[in-house]
Design a protein around this motif. Sequence first.
Motif, PDB file in Angstrom:
ATOM      1  N   TYR A 278     -73.410 -13.530   5.163  1.00 41.44           N
ATOM      2  CA  TYR A 278     -72.279 -12.980   5.913  1.00 41.44           C
ATOM      3  C   TYR A 278     -72.498 -13.086   7.426  1.00 41.44           C
ATOM      4  O   TYR A 278     -71.563 -13.366   8.179  1.00 41.44           O
ATOM      5  N   ARG A 279     -73.716 -12.867   7.891  1.00 38.12           N
ATOM      6  CA  ARG A 279     -73.963 -13.005   9.329  1.00 38.12           C
ATOM      7  C   ARG A 279     -73.683 -14.430   9.792  1.00 38.12           C
ATOM      8  O   ARG A 279     -73.058 -14.656  10.838  1.00 38.12           O
ATOM      9  N   LEU A 282     -69.964 -15.001   9.865  1.00 37.34           N
ATOM     10  CA  LEU A 282     -69.383 -14.350  11.037  1.00 37.34           C
ATOM     11  C   LEU A 282     -69.614 -15.194  12.293  1.00 37.34           C
ATOM     12  O   LEU A 282     -68.703 -15.396  13.106  1.00 37.34           O
ATOM     13  N   ARG A 283     -70.812 -15.697  12.451  1.00 36.07           N
ATOM     14  CA  ARG A 283     -71.110 -16.534  13.621  1.00 36.07           C
ATOM     15  C   ARG A 283     -70.296 -17.827  13.612  1.00 36.07           C
ATOM     16  O   ARG A 283     -69.908 -18.341  14.659  1.00 36.07           O
ATOM     17  N   CYS A 286     -66.886 -17.037  14.907  1.00 39.71           N
ATOM     18  CA  CYS A 286     -66.904 -16.858  16.352  1.00 39.71           C
ATOM     19  C   CYS A 286     -67.041 -18.197  17.082  1.00 39.71           C
ATOM     20  O   CYS A 286     -66.390 -18.429  18.110  1.00 39.71           O
ATOM     21  N   TYR A 291     -62.772 -16.276  17.165  1.00 38.51           N
ATOM     22  CA  TYR A 291     -62.922 -14.841  16.965  1.00 38.51           C
ATOM     23  C   TYR A 291     -64.040 -14.286  17.848  1.00 38.51           C
ATOM     24  O   TYR A 291     -65.039 -14.976  18.110  1.00 38.51           O
ATOM     25  N   GLU A 293     -66.904 -11.117  17.961  1.00 37.88           N
ATOM     26  CA  GLU A 293     -67.741 -10.594  16.878  1.00 37.88           C
ATOM     27  C   GLU A 293     -67.067  -9.458  16.116  1.00 37.88           C
ATOM     28  O   GLU A 293     -67.083  -9.418  14.882  1.00 37.88           O
ATOM     29  N   ALA A 296     -64.144 -10.722  13.934  1.00 38.80           N
ATOM     30  CA  ALA A 296     -64.661 -11.454  12.777  1.00 38.80           C
ATOM     31  C   ALA A 296     -65.252 -10.500  11.751  1.00 38.80           C
ATOM     32  O   ALA A 296     -65.078 -10.685  10.536  1.00 38.80           O
ATOM     33  N   TYR A 297     -65.928  -9.477  12.218  1.00 37.14           N
ATOM     34  CA  TYR A 297     -66.515  -8.457  11.340  1.00 37.14           C
ATOM     35  C   TYR A 297     -65.415  -7.755  10.552  1.00 37.14           C
ATOM     36  O   TYR A 297     -65.512  -7.558   9.340  1.00 37.14           O
ATOM     37  N   LEU A 300     -63.887 -10.310   7.877  1.00 40.46           N
ATOM     38  CA  LEU A 300     -64.734 -10.530   6.710  1.00 40.46           C
ATOM     39  C   LEU A 300     -64.839  -9.278   5.853  1.00 40.46           C
ATOM     40  O   LEU A 300     -65.017  -9.365   4.630  1.00 40.46           O
TER      41      LEU A 300
END
Length: 328
Positions: A278-279, A282-283, A286, A291, A293, A296-297, A300
Motif C-alpha cells: 500500500y505504501r 500510494l507513492r 503521488c 495526488y 499524500e 492518496a491515503y 486508497l
Amino acid sequence: MSWLENSYMARKGMARGNSGETHQLNGEKQGKYHYVYGPYAEPVLTVKPGDVVVAETQDAFEGAIKTESDSPSEILHMPFLNPQCGPIEVEGAEKGDVLCVHIHSIKPRGPQPVGTTALITEFGGLVGTTNTALLNKPLPEKVKKMEVTEAGVKFNDRVTLPYEPFIGTLGVSPEIEAVSSLQPDYWGGNMDLPDVAPGAIAYFPVHHKGAYLYLGDCHARQGDGELCGVAVEIPSTTTVQVDLIKGWSIAWPRLENEEFIMSIGSSRPMEDAARIAYRELLRWLCADYGYDEAEAYFLLTQAGRVRLGNMVDPKYTLGASILKRYLM
C-alpha cells in the motif's frame, strides 16, 4: 487506443511496446535450471528491449513427483524447488532502470495428468512449520494429480476448475545476494501472485547490469493464499516480451493490466507485506497521478484492494491495487 498502447511499457519503454526478435528457450538451450536468483550464473540468453522469449519451464518439482503414490519427503531435496529458466540478460539494463515483462501466454506442456499438488511435511498455511513450531504431528503426505488443458483443470469427477494460469516465480537478480527461488522480496521471486498472468505487465527494479531475468514455477490456477503451499503446478511453454524503462525509479515490483495498477510487497508478518504494497501504491499515485499524500491515503482507504498471493513462503506476498477507472 487499447490499454496496452497506453501502458507504462508502451509509453516509457525503449521499444515502445513493439515486438522484436523471438528467442526459443527450450530445455536443451537452458541446460541446468537454477534454484537461486543472483548475479553469478552465466546468462543463457541475451535479448534486446522488445524481444520475445518462449521458455519451457519445469513444474515446481522439476518433474520428480510422477504419481499419486510418490512420497514428496522421500523424493524432493529441499531447498531444490522452483527450478528457474534464465538468467536472461537484457541489453542496456542498468541499476536504477525498470524491467518490463509482458506475459503473452502460458500453456501446459507434457503428458497428462500434467498438474500436481501435494501435502508436504511441515509446509502449508494451516499446519505447524519450522517457523511456526508446534507439537502437533504433521499431516500425512498426499499427492494429487490433475489433467490440465486450456479448457480447464479436472479437479475430480465432479469439479472442473477454470484454467487461470500465472507465473508463480518471476523476477530479477539482486545486486549482490544469491537468494533461494523459494523466497520473494524486492526483486520479485516466488510471489505466487495470481495476477502475474497472461495479459499483465510486471515491472521490476533493476539491480544488476543486464537485469538477469528469471522465470519458472508456473501454475494452472491457485486460490488466494496458496493454502496448502502447493498450487496446480505445471510444466509450461511460457511466452513473455521484455522492455526497459530508463529513469523510472521503483523500490518494489509493480504490475498493471487492463483494469488496475498494483504494487507488490513481500514480508512477514503479513500486515507488513500489506503495508509495503500500500505504501508503494500510494507513492505511485503521488508520483504519476497528481495526488498529494493525504488525498492518496484517503483514496486508497476507500478504493484500495488487496490480493493475497501466498501465506506459506519464507515471506508472504500481497498486492495492493486500485482500478484504473478511478485514476482517469
